[in-house]
Enzyme design. Sequence first.
Site, mmCIF file in Angstrom:
data_model
loop_
_atom_site.group_PDB
_atom_site.id
_atom_site.type_symbol
_atom_site.label_atom_id
_atom_site.label_comp_id
_atom_site.label_asym_id
_atom_site.label_seq_id
_atom_site.Cartn_x
_atom_site.Cartn_y
_atom_site.Cartn_z
ATOM 1 N N THR A 126 47.911 22.898 -25.119
ATOM 2 C CA THR A 126 47.550 23.660 -26.311
ATOM 3 C C THR A 126 46.100 24.116 -26.246
ATOM 4 O O THR A 126 45.263 23.489 -25.606
ATOM 5 C CB THR A 126 47.748 22.823 -27.597
ATOM 6 N N GLU A 185 46.727 23.672 -33.289
ATOM 7 C CA GLU A 185 46.940 23.590 -31.848
ATOM 8 C C GLU A 185 47.960 24.645 -31.451
ATOM 9 O O GLU A 185 49.107 24.606 -31.880
ATOM 10 C CB GLU A 185 47.429 22.190 -31.474
#
Length: 192
Positions: free
Chosen positions: A56, A120
């Site tokens: 992420t 994220e």
Amino acid sequence: MASDESAAAPISTESFRANRPDIVGPESPQKPFPIHLSGAVQHGFGRGGKDLGCPTANLPDESMTPMSSVTEAGVYYGYAQVSREKNGQAILPEEDGRVHPMVMSLGTNPFYKNKNMSAEIHIMHDFKADFYGHPMKAIVLGYIRPQLDYTSREALIEDIETDKRVALRSLARPAYATYRADRFFDLNNIAL
């Protein structure tokens, strides 16, 4: 509206995972979407790619305000673009600077017992190198599911993989696909 202080997230169950839809959201984005986010990619906890197989890109806290002020904690979908440049120098290959589909977790990630909210973003593209510190832009177009807690890492990974499939199918609809070429992104010299 989302906040750092929230009730315990419901637990994801096998029946929940078995009954997930293939496509979510209406045929075109509805308010509060689209939501535009931007900021320099920051280091996160380092577990997305290592622990979950889903790297992420983390946005700074101040970048979350347009999102967290109008939505709930959960998983969302849209498009994202990482700038090829860092400190005025082109570093990433052209392909890495294109606009790609993404899924985003907004919340405290109860499985990991985080205390603070984070954003994220998993960009569905195989990047050739890390891009910490690079500017990133994202357009959030829809909601997939609420933030959940998990009894196992395997169940979390299963839901993440389903989230990615749902995002790709949802973004394939014409009204969503047009956002890949939105003026918010830097489309100069980049082939879509």
